[in-house]
Design an enzyme around this catalytic site. Sequence first.
Site, PDB file in Angstrom:
ATOM      1  N   HIS A  33       0.843  -1.195   0.000  1.00 47.15           N
ATOM      2  CA  HIS A  33       0.000   0.000   0.000  1.00 47.15           C
ATOM      3  C   HIS A  33       0.880   1.247   0.000  1.00 47.15           C
ATOM      4  O   HIS A  33       1.197   1.811   1.043  1.00 47.15           O
ATOM      5  CB  HIS A  33      -0.903  -0.024   1.242  1.00 47.15           C
ATOM      6  CG  HIS A  33      -2.010   0.975   1.208  1.00 47.15           C
ATOM      7  ND1 HIS A  33      -3.252   0.712   1.741  1.00 47.15           N
ATOM      8  CD2 HIS A  33      -2.087   2.231   0.711  1.00 47.15           C
ATOM      9  CE1 HIS A  33      -4.038   1.765   1.586  1.00 47.15           C
ATOM     10  NE2 HIS A  33      -3.344   2.706   0.968  1.00 47.15           N
ATOM     11  N   HIS A  48       2.695  14.390   0.692  1.00 43.46           N
ATOM     12  CA  HIS A  48       2.026  15.646   0.341  1.00 43.46           C
ATOM     13  C   HIS A  48       3.040  16.779   0.464  1.00 43.46           C
ATOM     14  O   HIS A  48       3.831  16.797   1.405  1.00 43.46           O
ATOM     15  CB  HIS A  48       0.855  15.941   1.283  1.00 43.46           C
ATOM     16  CG  HIS A  48      -0.289  14.979   1.152  1.00 43.46           C
ATOM     17  ND1 HIS A  48      -1.103  14.950   0.044  1.00 43.46           N
ATOM     18  CD2 HIS A  48      -0.748  14.015   1.992  1.00 43.46           C
ATOM     19  CE1 HIS A  48      -2.027  14.008   0.212  1.00 43.46           C
ATOM     20  NE2 HIS A  48      -1.828  13.425   1.364  1.00 43.46           N
ATOM     21  N   ASP A  87       0.880   2.674   3.720  1.00 43.80           N
ATOM     22  CA  ASP A  87      -0.004   3.767   3.273  1.00 43.80           C
ATOM     23  C   ASP A  87       0.810   5.058   3.122  1.00 43.80           C
ATOM     24  O   ASP A  87       0.332   6.155   3.450  1.00 43.80           O
ATOM     25  CB  ASP A  87      -1.177   3.966   4.233  1.00 43.80           C
ATOM     26  CG  ASP A  87      -2.287   4.813   3.621  1.00 43.80           C
ATOM     27  OD1 ASP A  87      -2.209   5.144   2.423  1.00 43.80           O
ATOM     28  OD2 ASP A  87      -3.237   5.166   4.356  1.00 43.80           O
TER      29      ASP A  87
END
Lengths: 429, 328
Positions: free
Chosen positions: A57, A308, A304
């Site tokens: 992930h 950003h 995960d």
Amino acid sequence: MTHYLIRNARILGGDPQDIRIADGLIAEIGAGLEARDGEQELAADGLIALPGLVDLHTHLREPGREDAETVYTGTRAAAKGGFTAVHAMANTFPVADTAGVVEQVWRLGRESGYCDVQPIGAVTVGLEGKKLAELGAMADSAAQVRVFSDDGKCVDDAVIMRRALEYVKAFGGVVAQHAQEPRLTEGAQMNEGVVSGELGLAGWPAVAEESIIARDVLLAAHVGSRLHVCHLSTAGSVEIIRWAKSKGWDVTAEVTPHHLLLTDELVRSYDAVYKVNPPLRTEADVLALREALADGTIDIVATDHAPHPAEDKQCEWSAAAMGMVGLETALSVVQSAMVDTGLMGWAEVAERMSAKPAAISGIPGHGRPVSVGEPANLVLFDAQYRGQVNPDSFATRSRNTPYRGLDLSGRVVATFLRGEAKVLDGELV
Amino acid sequence: MKRHLISTADLTREDALLILDTAEQMAQVSARSVKKLPTLRGRTVVNLFFEDSTRTRTSFEVAEKRLSADVVNFSAKGSSVSKGESLKDTALTLQAMGADAVVIRHSASGAPKLLADSDWLHGSVVNAGDGTHEHPTQALLDAFTMRRHLNPGVGHDLAGRRVTIVGDVLHSRVARSNVHLLHTLGAEVTLVAPPTLMPFGVETWPCQASYDLDAALTKADAVMMLRVQRERMNAAFFPTQREYTRRYGLDVRRLGLLPDHAIVMHPGPMVRGMEIESTIADSDRAVIVEQVANGVSVRMAVLYLLLGGSEPAITTTSETHANEELSK
């Protein structure tokens, strides 16, 4: 191709042994091996040897958000974190919902050279949850997609979810669900609980995750397909997975490192670095997740990894993007949460972070034991290391880590991909 | 006093009483013909309002002007913010312009704390209402109003007084700030709301929670009605306006349940007929207009104290006159 002789590595934390790497394979394992001409010797005294980690992930952001991450920078970060394979999530721009996009990501991964990239295909067109994407075309493409997910969004339509679960059976696929009931989480900003009530932030209730997981395990059982549940975050979710497994259903689940270590109390700072989906939960949830990972109810750890840029995080909490980077800190966090606490040994870490994720996706050549004749996908880890996390040294393009300045255990010293060193002495080669 | 006012939870009992006592001095200024002190002369205060709020912004502006501050009103509407400028860039701009204090109103919970914790601004940050989090100066003016009616006197707190806060507690920054502050001042607070408008985890707050308004009114020294936004009706928080009014509105019958000395409060703007019957809002039991007046005094006190006021705001009569002369 350089051949290596690694001296005194502790395979899965066992007794020190030498590991000879030649022609991309683990050629020999034993005590006191003799060095051969041209071999590079590496002192690994005290270091733990694990099979190369596999992340099921990862958000690599390319195509579309290359300011946050590219396949190149993401795979370099993966190598620094000890990963030799990552699975790239489909929520890119454009969405990875066609053979063309998944092949592009796959090809960029091959070109990067730092770790293998296995694309994940979207379940529905544009992640909109309305129409199945061409799952078969992605499966038949050069990328050989086997894992399908609308991650970031939930496949909340029960009929679409049922059809996806049924359809992927034709090519041995698995649907990885982001379990989030959308109506129960409209405007949600953090875990619904005591802290959200005090802070005046809209709550993301545990039941919004648990109700979808309960529905999906029943659907998967009904159609006899494989279901993988992404990033479990609540104690209730653990109980549902435990129940489904007790029925013998083919259900697997993952937990992120951050959900094993951090709680929603951190949100009191209003620092958006802690904003993530699913949100950080309570101490009781963290303890339940740790226990479930230790006893195998939760099958794997998945990062995960969600990069950003700074401007998407240095803003008002409600405006900030959700997610945190995690590739380069994953193994240290797992050590802190699971190994240092006595809940798991290194063999279990290898199982949860390499063998099992590779088995769920079916990615070839990864997740194999550290044994003679196996591909030399290997990580050397210094579990004795103690130090503060310094994001300025990260290879990932973004810096949205919740661990800045935190003392974490362990450090990846070396990563080998098919016998080639990608990281040596903690630095990219 | 700390440098910023973000949350009433950050205020000690001593801090809170200092503000209330200073506000009593400021109220004297408001009663004069020349309502002005030179205290903040040469200091720049920016009212940074990302959310419409004429009442709160005007109250701050009056307070700032009465302290002789240079006042800059920065409204998000029509500004660079509406063109996508970030809070960080806005703050850096204000810093470059030499803001000594920033009064911020924002729809996002936590925005004032983000400013206060950042290194983008060096001045004081005053929370003028953030999302559904807090509205500390509203709570201070409420406490000031309650003290004047229920336990008047400098240095007095609200120990043993009972306050009932009614309505949309879930989305109310006023309720959150009041619970912390009134608890710090020794009052006993009861929150009353339908279960759908009661915050998760309210049982851990330093107050009581109830769904039964009638029961909560009989012992109240003050009842504070909260505003209910009409959009809540569309989100199924309660069935209809009529049902809400029947169960949680303050009408004449319920007014009769209150002890005779009890006061009726509302932070405004009121939805007459729904939250509170019009005759009650206009009656001598209601102190709603007083709350507005007290808001100016309390905000003067907060700005005075945050910007370095260590002496009593008004000391002697002769100094007062001197100050008045100076300000003319």
